[in-house]
Scaffold this active site. Structure first.
Site, mmCIF file in Angstrom:
data_model
loop_
_atom_site.group_PDB
_atom_site.id
_atom_site.type_symbol
_atom_site.label_atom_id
_atom_site.label_comp_id
_atom_site.label_asym_id
_atom_site.label_seq_id
_atom_site.Cartn_x
_atom_site.Cartn_y
_atom_site.Cartn_z
ATOM 1 N N GLU A 128 0.736 -1.400 -0.426
ATOM 2 C CA GLU A 128 0.588 0.258 0.259
ATOM 3 C C GLU A 128 0.969 1.318 -0.168
ATOM 4 O OE1 GLU A 128 -2.758 0.031 3.272
ATOM 5 O OE2 GLU A 128 -3.946 -2.038 1.739
ATOM 6 N N GLU B 144 -4.912 -9.010 0.838
ATOM 7 C CA GLU B 144 -5.677 -8.274 1.891
ATOM 8 C C GLU B 144 -7.542 -8.129 1.692
ATOM 9 O OE1 GLU B 144 -4.073 -5.418 5.143
ATOM 10 O OE2 GLU B 144 -2.345 -6.011 3.789
HETATM 11 C C1 GBH Z 1 -4.377 -2.419 5.245
HETATM 12 O O1 GBH Z 1 -4.407 -0.641 5.167
HETATM 13 C C2 GBH Z 1 -3.585 -2.039 6.019
HETATM 14 O O2 GBH Z 1 -2.838 -2.414 5.343
HETATM 15 C C3 GBH Z 1 -2.727 -3.419 6.948
HETATM 16 O O3 GBH Z 1 -1.790 -3.168 8.107
HETATM 17 C C4 GBH Z 1 -4.034 -3.140 7.774
HETATM 18 O O4 GBH Z 1 -4.329 -3.520 9.484
HETATM 19 C C5 GBH Z 1 -5.188 -3.678 7.832
HETATM 20 O O5 GBH Z 1 -5.680 -2.256 6.654
HETATM 21 C C6 GBH Z 1 -6.758 -2.855 7.882
HETATM 22 O O6 GBH Z 1 -6.623 -1.396 7.943
HETATM 23 O O7 GBH Z 1 -8.670 8.065 8.156
HETATM 24 O O8 GBH Z 1 -6.360 9.052 7.882
HETATM 25 O O9 GBH Z 1 -6.532 7.712 9.727
HETATM 26 C C7 GBH Z 1 -5.984 -0.461 4.686
HETATM 27 C C8 GBH Z 1 -5.893 1.075 4.530
HETATM 28 C C9 GBH Z 1 -5.372 2.454 5.737
HETATM 29 C C10 GBH Z 1 -7.545 2.101 6.056
HETATM 30 C C11 GBH Z 1 -5.503 3.453 7.185
HETATM 31 C C12 GBH Z 1 -7.935 2.775 6.897
HETATM 32 C C13 GBH Z 1 -7.195 5.007 8.197
HETATM 33 C C14 GBH Z 1 -6.233 6.101 7.700
HETATM 34 N N1 GBH Z 1 -6.061 1.772 5.648
HETATM 35 N N2 GBH Z 1 -7.132 4.402 6.859
HETATM 36 S S1 GBH Z 1 -7.178 7.619 8.472
#
Ligand code: GBH
Length: 461
Positions: free
Chosen positions: A163, A365
C-alpha cells in the site's frame, strides 16, 4: 461453485502489528516506533512494543495456522531488524528469525509469502530525508536483495511494497500515519520514490532469479455521489489518488495526466528522471489487491451524509482536493465505520480486467474490524465477520466466473493485532488475542474459514 484447485487460501499480518520485541536482538527504530511514542498520535497512545509477542511465540502461531488448514501465510519483514540503520550488511539475528519462521511454516505445509515493506522505515533513513529523498529507493533495493539472498531458496512469493498510498499520502499529506507530516510536496515526491524503490527491488530480485514478485495496492471502488460536476470531479480525483496514481505507472509505465495536472501546483511528483517509469513498470508475476470498501465521494462541503473527519478538510490525504469527502451510501458498517460493500470488490476486479494489461491477481488483504466481545462460554461468536468474509469470497467467485485471473485470497487478519493509529481497540483477527495474557483463541470465523478451505466452497456454511 467451488474454488479452483490451485486457488490459494491464506492469511496475512505485518511485522509491526504483531511481532512486539521492539528492542530485541539489535533491532533498530522504525518510523512507527517514533510515531507511536509521540503523544497524541495513536488511540490510547498504543504502540507495537509488545503487540501479540509473535517474535517469541511464532511457533505457537504457526501451529494455530496449521490447525486451521491455512495454505499460505503472508507476513512482512521488519527492515530495522535486518538493517538497524537502514544500510549496510544484514544483521544475523534478524535474518535468523525470518529463516526460522520460514522453516516452521514449510514444515507445517504453509507456503510463506513475504512483504518486504509494510510501513516500518528505519528511523535513521527518515532522518536522512525518508521517502521524499530519492536515495531511500536505492536503500530499499539493497535491503530487499539481502532478504531475498537469505530466504529466496525457500520463499517463492515476494511482495515489494504494501500500500504505497498509505506510506506516501497518509504518512506525508494527512499525517495520520508515520512519519506524520502534512506536506503535499513531500507526499507526492514519496509516491514516486516508493514506486521507484519497488521497481529497483524487482530488478534486484530478478537478478537472483525470483519466481514470483509483485506489489500490493489498496484499491477502492470509487463513485460520485451524484452527476453534479462538483461530485464527479471530486470522485475523479479520489479515484486518481487511490487507484490510478499507482496502477498506471506500475502496469502501464505512465502517470495519469489529469492527476499530474492537478498536483502541478505542488511541484508535481518531484524529481521524475528519464528511465524511472521503465524501472517502475517492470513486468510482474502478480498484482496484490487489498480491498476493504467502496468510497462514494462528494465535493459538496454541506452534503448531508458526510463521513466524519477521516477524509475531512483538515486531514485530507488528497493534495489539492481537500474538499473531496466520503458520504455514506447506506451499507452496513464495520466497527471502524467502514461500509461493507462486497460488490465493490467485483467492480475493482472487473476494472482491472477492462483497463489494465493482464496479470494474475491475488487478494492480499480483505477483512473487517469488530469489537468481538468474548461470550460467557469463553469464545467469540463473530457472525458479522463470517458474513463479511462470505460476502467477499462470493464476490471473488463472481469475478472468477467473469474471467478475472484471480488466484488467491488472504484474510486480514489471522490474529488480532495493532491497528496502527487505531491501536488495539478494534480487532481484525479470526483468532482472538488476550492482550494481557497473550492467550490465543480461534473465533467462530476461524473455524468457518477453515471449513471453506477444506471444502473449497462457500456452500453449506
Ligand atoms: C491495510 O490498510 C493495511 O495493510 C493493514 O496493515 C491494516 O491493518 C489493514 O488494512 C486494516 O486497516 O483515516 O487517515 O486515519 C488498509 C488501508 C489505511 C485504511 C489507513 C484505513 C485509516 C487512515 N487503511 N486508513 S486515516
Amino acid at each position: 461453485m467451488t474454488f479452483p484447485e490451485d486457488f490459494v487460501f491464506g492469511g496475512a499480518t505485518a511485522a509491526y502489528q504483531i511481532e512486539g520485541a521492539a528492542a530485541a536482538d539489535g533491532r533498530g527504530l522504525s518510523i512507527w516506533d517514533v510515531f507511536s511514542h509521540t503523544p497524541g498520535r495513536t488511540v490510547n497512545g498504543d504502540s507495537g512494543d509488545v503487540a501479540i509477542d509473535h517474535y517469541h511465540r511464532y511457533k505457537d502461531d504457526v501451529a494455530i495456522m496449521a490447525s486451521l488448514g491455512l495454505e499460505a501465510y503472508r507476513f512482512s519483514v521488519s527492515w530495522p531488524r535486518i538493517q538497524p540503520d537502514g544500510r549496510g550488511r544484514g544483521l544475523e539475528a534478524g535474518l535468523d528469525f525470518y529463516s526460522r519462521l520460514t522453516d516452521e511454516l514449510l514444515n507445517a505445509d504453509i507456503d510463506p509469502w513475504i512483504t518486504l515493506y509494510h510501513w516500518d522505515l528505519p528511523q535513521a533513513l527518515q532522518e536522512a530525508g525518508g521517502w521524499p529523498n530519492r536515495d531511500t529507493a536505492y536503500r530499499f533495493a539493497d535491503y530487499s536483495a539481502i532478504v531475498h539472498e537469505h530466504l529466496g531458496d525457500r520463499v517463492k512469493h515476494w511482495i515489494t511494497l504494501n500500500e504505497p498510498f498509505c506510506s506516501s499520502l497518509i504518512g506525508h499529506a494527512s499525517g495520520r500515519h508515520a512519519p506524520g507530516l502534512e506536506d503535499p510536496s513531500a507526499a507526492l515526491a514519496s509516491v514516486h520514490h516508493l514506486l521507484l524503490g519497488h521497481g529497483l527491488a524487482v530488478d534486484a530480485l530478478r537478478a537472483q532469479k525470483v519466481e514470483n514478485v509483485g506489489i500490493t495496492l489498496n484499491l477502492y471502488a470509487v463513485e460520485p455521489a451524484s452527476d453534479d460536476p462538483v461530485d464527479t470531479d471530486a470522485a475523479r480525483r479520489v479515484d486518481g489518488f487511490h487507484n490510478r496514481l499507482f496502477l498506471d505507472p506500475v502496469l502501464k509505465g505512465r502517470y495519469p495526466q489529469d492527476i499530474l495536472h492537478d498536483v502541478a501546483e505542488f511541484g508535481g511528483l518531484g524529481d521524475v528522471q528519464d528511465g524511472d517509469l521503465e524501472i517502475i513498470s517492470r513486468p510482474l508475476d502478480l498484482l496484490g489487491v487489498n480491498y476493504y470498501t467502496r468510497y462514494v465521494i462528494t465535493g459538496r462541503e454541506d452534503h448531508p451524509d458526510l463521513v466524519g473527519e477521516r477524509t475531512g478538510q483538515l486531514h485530507s490525504p488528497y493534495p489539492g482536493a481537500a474538499g473531496a469527502r466520503e458520504v455514506r451510501h447506506g451499507m452496513p458498517l464495520t466497527d471502524l465505520g467502514w461500509e461493507i460493500d462486497p460488490d465493490g470488490l467485483v467492480d475493482v476486479l472487473a476494472r482491472l480486467k477492462r483497463e489494465y494489461p493482464a496479470v494474475p491477481i491475488v487478494i492480499t488483504e480483505n477483512g473487517a474490524a469488530f469489537a468481538d466481545p468474548i461470550s460467557e462460554d469463553g469464545v467469540v461468536h463473530d457472525a458479522d465477520r463470517i458474513d463479511f468474509v462470505w460476502g467477499h469470497l462470493a464476490a471473488c467467485e463472481r469475478a472468477i466466473a467473469a474471467g478475472v485471473p484471480l488466484t488467491g485470497y488472504f484474510l486480514w487478519s489471522i490474529f488480532d493485532n495493532y491497528e496502527w493509529a487505531e491501536g488495539y481497540a478494534k480487532r481484525f483477527g479470526a483468532v482472538h488475542v488476550d492482550y494481557e495474557t497473550q492467550v490465543r483463541t480461534p473465533k467462530d470465523s476461524a473455524h468457518w474459514y477453515s471449513s471453506v478451505i477444506r471444502t473449497r466452497s462457500l456452500e453449506q456454511q
